[in-house]
Design an enzyme around this catalytic site. Structure first.
Site, mmCIF file in Angstrom:
data_model
loop_
_atom_site.group_PDB
_atom_site.id
_atom_site.type_symbol
_atom_site.label_atom_id
_atom_site.label_comp_id
_atom_site.label_asym_id
_atom_site.label_seq_id
_atom_site.Cartn_x
_atom_site.Cartn_y
_atom_site.Cartn_z
ATOM 1 C CD GLU A 206 16.285 66.787 66.098
ATOM 2 O OE1 GLU A 206 16.320 65.845 66.895
ATOM 3 O OE2 GLU A 206 17.069 66.898 65.144
ATOM 4 C CG ASP B 105 14.147 72.674 63.593
ATOM 5 O OD1 ASP B 105 13.305 71.781 63.841
ATOM 6 O OD2 ASP B 105 14.892 73.145 64.468
ATOM 7 C CE1 TYR C 14 12.758 76.833 66.618
ATOM 8 C CE2 TYR C 14 13.823 76.640 64.475
ATOM 9 C CZ TYR C 14 13.481 76.096 65.700
ATOM 10 O OH TYR C 14 13.869 74.806 66.010
ATOM 11 C CG HIS D 83 13.156 78.968 59.953
ATOM 12 N ND1 HIS D 83 11.924 78.375 59.794
ATOM 13 C CD2 HIS D 83 14.020 77.959 60.244
ATOM 14 C CE1 HIS D 83 12.038 77.079 59.985
ATOM 15 N NE2 HIS D 83 13.294 76.806 60.251
ATOM 16 C CD GLU E 209 9.957 70.497 69.247
ATOM 17 O OE1 GLU E 209 10.911 70.406 70.044
ATOM 18 O OE2 GLU E 209 10.096 70.772 68.052
ATOM 19 N NE ARG F 209 17.957 74.694 68.129
ATOM 20 C CZ ARG F 209 17.114 74.698 69.152
ATOM 21 N NH1 ARG F 209 15.828 74.974 68.937
ATOM 22 N NH2 ARG F 209 17.516 74.434 70.380
ATOM 23 C CG ASP G 68 10.888 73.900 67.828
ATOM 24 O OD1 ASP G 68 9.859 74.456 68.238
ATOM 25 O OD2 ASP G 68 11.900 73.743 68.534
#
Length: 744
Positions: free
Chosen positions: A86, A84, A299, A345, A9, A301, A82
């Site tokens: 998103e 997740d 990570y 995670h 990203e 989040r 990432d």
């Protein structure tokens, strides 16, 4: 050699990955999303099973061109956005935009050699359940925003309002809390404290009145208190009972997103948004000298407290060697993760506990260092032994009244040697008093003084960033990736203010909350919003169709829209009373809401048109004050004026709009026109820049601070270039020159 393309990203990740991957890998960045719903229309066909229309983002056209070129030269393509929802959606959009036939999806919880190599060895297909969960959230928010916001514009006669499926409920929490505060009626109560001593001199301690004749005593008036004091006159104070115990305290679990944001707000004063920005930098990689770019944390989040076995083994070895075996529990602790957690995670932790804050602080700026230290200490403490306190509680009788004194001493620090979790609203444990002197049962004590104190009950405190994130999490509103954006949105859209680190609803926030509550009970219902989050979780694990989630929401929502459109009711912003008086007519000044935000206006409007700016806390802004400077355009005196970003200089002449920052003068002649001087200005987005004070006649501008010297190579202006955690360097403002030197 065959080439393998990895698409991440952000550019920061490319540097970190290139640091330990072989030359057969090419790493490129997508800069986040490359496709989205159309900017200026709904882009969702609600009549055709919510079919979404996606467009390539104009801002990513150059990026897509670069990625298409890289794809042509690659034998394999790995999508490493990432880990997740998103990130999964970004991977899918990349597949669509680049027309990839069989890309390999990889994800890693930490950007370390072992984690990345393991991911490359175990690729998978894009998880469409995750993608659909993100699609459903995006479409839900688009429908609410595009359908409800224009309706608010119409009903409030203002075109700068917005409504959001989650943000509106967050504002409602703040509004409810404020109304509880305003409706609160303080109740009087009294406390009585005896300052006692076993020897009458050096050793003293406090004991608090608790009971009378075996029953709890509550004093609610001065008359009752005076009666107690009278009964205690000439009383004898004697130790009735001594209880000794041990209190064990377990360490807090390693950080998840919400607890990281809460603790960073408590201890560092960081907003949730700022915390996540800094955490992103730590996750993507920090330049550690000869080591190159290194991912510092896992990570950020996440809603899981799970920790990998490797990380626990490393932490236990470090604890044993640094503090001693007694600080290491017999078995590695396992922390309970809440039932609603996705557990995708690990917890937020350092990628290596061996990278101590002191060893890496030279490579980080102050904010990065503070947050890294917080994460490192919290994780290390979470793997340590519990602390043990010796607690002594003493009951003391005086004429049928019972006083109680409690004290504690540390027997074993355990995890508290490294870290102690912060508290909200100055919460204190009653057992954490100072150690008591040695006492024995039936021992006679000497009264030094008897202190009665009047108190009043207090209303619930306004939400801080920490407690609002906690409330969102407890109510199931939003998910780890959304807390920061929710808090940022409600402030940016002026539904609440954040002053002295506390949220207060504006008149606009009050009015919109009430109005939406009249027609959109589902949208504004806390439990309904939480249930949607659960449904999205079900979509992610393949137990529910994303289209069914949208259909069950849209039917009632469309009905409410029609009812609202046909209703004559409007958004009514009721002014709030203030203690301030109109300087012109003596009337009360009311806190009103205008198109540019809150202001004070006279209650006698329109007869009296007096208005006053307000500060972030709702107080009258200071009036214009004289300065020793003159306007460079018209020669009139400049005054110091209060504005959104604090004090600034403004021309006092009517019709002249010259303004500049208070500390704008740097006495550097403009190199372009030779007439004006370079002054510091603020852009529309709040960023500082340096430009000629004769603007618009001269449009010279640079983004870095000029030194006043000229480049020895091309005679352009030299400026200071700053980088996080490093001393500034001097560079030429002419990008084609390339001149650079270090500061002394």
């Amino acid at each position: 050699m065959a080439k393998k393309l990895i698409i991440v990203e952000s550019p920061a990740k490319t540097k970190t990955l290139k640091n330990f991957l072989s030359d057969e890998y090419v790493v490129e960045a997508s800069m986040g999303h490359v496709r989205d719903l159309p900017e200026k229309r709904l882009g969702v066909d609600v009549e055709n099973n919510f079919e979404a229309e996606y467009e390539n983002l104009d801002s990513r056209s150059t990026v897509l061109t670069t990625l298409r070129r890289a794809v042509k030269g690659a034998d394999e393509v790995f999508l490493a956005s990432d880990p997740d929802r998103e990130g999964e959606a970004i991977a899918w959009h990349l597949q669509q935009a680049l027309k990839l036939k069989s890309p390999k999806r990889i994800e890693f919880n930490e950007i370390t050699r072992s984690a990345v190599i393991s991911a490359l060895e175990n690729p998978r297909e894009i998880n469409m359940d995750r993608v659909d969960a993100q699609q459903a959230r995006r479409i839900l928010d688009r429908i609410v925003g595009y359908k409800l916001s224009p309706l608010l514009w119409k009903k409030a006669r203002r075109n700068n309002l917005s409504a959001g499926r989650v943000q509106s409920v967050a504002v409602k929490l703040v509004v409810i809390r404020e109304r509880e505060i305003q409706a609160f009626v303080p109740q009087e109560y009294w406390s009585v404290t005896a300052k006692l001593s076993p020897d009458g001199e050096t050793q003293t301690f406090d004991a608090h009145l608790r009971m009378y004749r075996g029953e709890k005593l509550e004093l609610v008036s001065q008359e009752q208190t005076d009666k107690v004091l009278s009964d205690l006159h000439d009383a004898e104070y004697r130790v009735a009972e001594i209880r000794k115990s041990q209190r064990k305290r377990k360490p807090s679990a390693p950080f998840i997103t919400s607890t990281l944001q809460q603790e960073a707000a408590r201890k560092l004063g960081y907003s949730a948004r700022r915390t996540m920005q800094i955490a992103q930098q730590l996750y993507e990689g920090i330049e550690l000298g000869a080591q190159g770019s290194v991912g510092m944390i896992t990570y950020m989040r996440t809603d899981s407290t799970r920790v990998s076995n490797e990380a626990q083994v490393q932490a236990r070895e470090y604890i044993k060697s640094t503090f001693g075996a007694q600080y290491m529990p017999k078995t590695a602790p396992i922390y309970k993760t809440k039932a609603s957690a996705q557990d995708a995670h690990e917890a937020v932790r350092p990628t290596s506990v061996l990278r101590t804050p002191d060893e890496v602080k030279q490579y980080m700026n102050a904010e990065q260092m503070k947050l890294y230290r917080l994460i490192w200490m919290r994780f290390l403490a979470s793997q340590m032994s519990e602390s043990i306190m010796d607690v002594v509680s003493v009951d003391i009788l005086a004429n049928e009244y019972l006083f109680r004194a409690t004290g504690s001493t540390m027997k074993f620090e355990g995890f508290m040697k490294v870290y102690i979790e912060g508290t909200d609203n100055n919460d204190k444990n009653e057992d954490d008093g100072p150690a008591l002197p040695e006492l024995s049962e039936k021992q006679l004590l000497q009264l030094l003084t008897l202190l009665p104190v009047q108190h009043f009950t207090e209303p619930p405190p306004r939400y801080s960033e920490a407690t609002l994130v906690k409330a969102l999490e407890e109510n199931g509103i939003g998910r780890p990736s959304t807390y920061a954006s929710i808090l940022g949105a409600i402030v940016d859209r002026k539904y609440v203010t954040l002053a002295q680190k506390r949220f207060t609803p504006t008149a606009l926030g009050d009015a919109v909350t009430d109005y939406l509550g009249m027609f959109f009970l589902d949208v504004m219902d806390i439990q309904f919003t939480a249930n949607i989050e659960k449904e999205l979780d079900n979509v992610e694990i393949g137990q529910q169709s994303w289209r069914s989630v949208l259909a069950s929401f849209y039917g009632p929502f469309e009905t409410h829209l029609k009812e609202c459109e046909e209703s004559p009711e409007r958004v009514r912003i009721i002014p709030k009373e203030t203690p301030y008086i109109c300087p012109n007519c003596g009337g009360k000044m009311l806190l009103r809401e205008g198109r540019f935000g809150p202001f004070l206006g006279c209650e006698k409007y329109p007869e009296c048109t007096t208005i006053m700016k307000v500060t972030a806390t709702g107080e009258p802004a200071p009036p214009d004050r004289p300065s020793d400077q003159v306007c460079e355009k018209c020669g009139s005196p400049m005054v110091i004026r209060y504005g959104k970003y604090g004090d600034f200089l403004a021309c006092s002449a009517t019709g002249c709009r010259t303004r500049r920052p208070l500390d704008s003068g740097i006495e550097v002649p403009c190199p372009k026109c030779g007439k004006g001087h370079i002054v510091r200005k603020r852009s529309k987005r709040g960023r500082y820049l340096y430009g000629c004070d004769t603007y618009p006649d001269c449009e010279f501008v640079v983004w870095s601070k000029p030194t006043g010297d000229m480049c020895p190579n091309c005679n352009s202006l030299l400026v200071e270039k700053t980088a996080r955690g490093q001393a500034p360097t001097i560079i030429c403002s002419n990008a084609e020159c390339g001149y650079e030197k270090e500061t002394e």
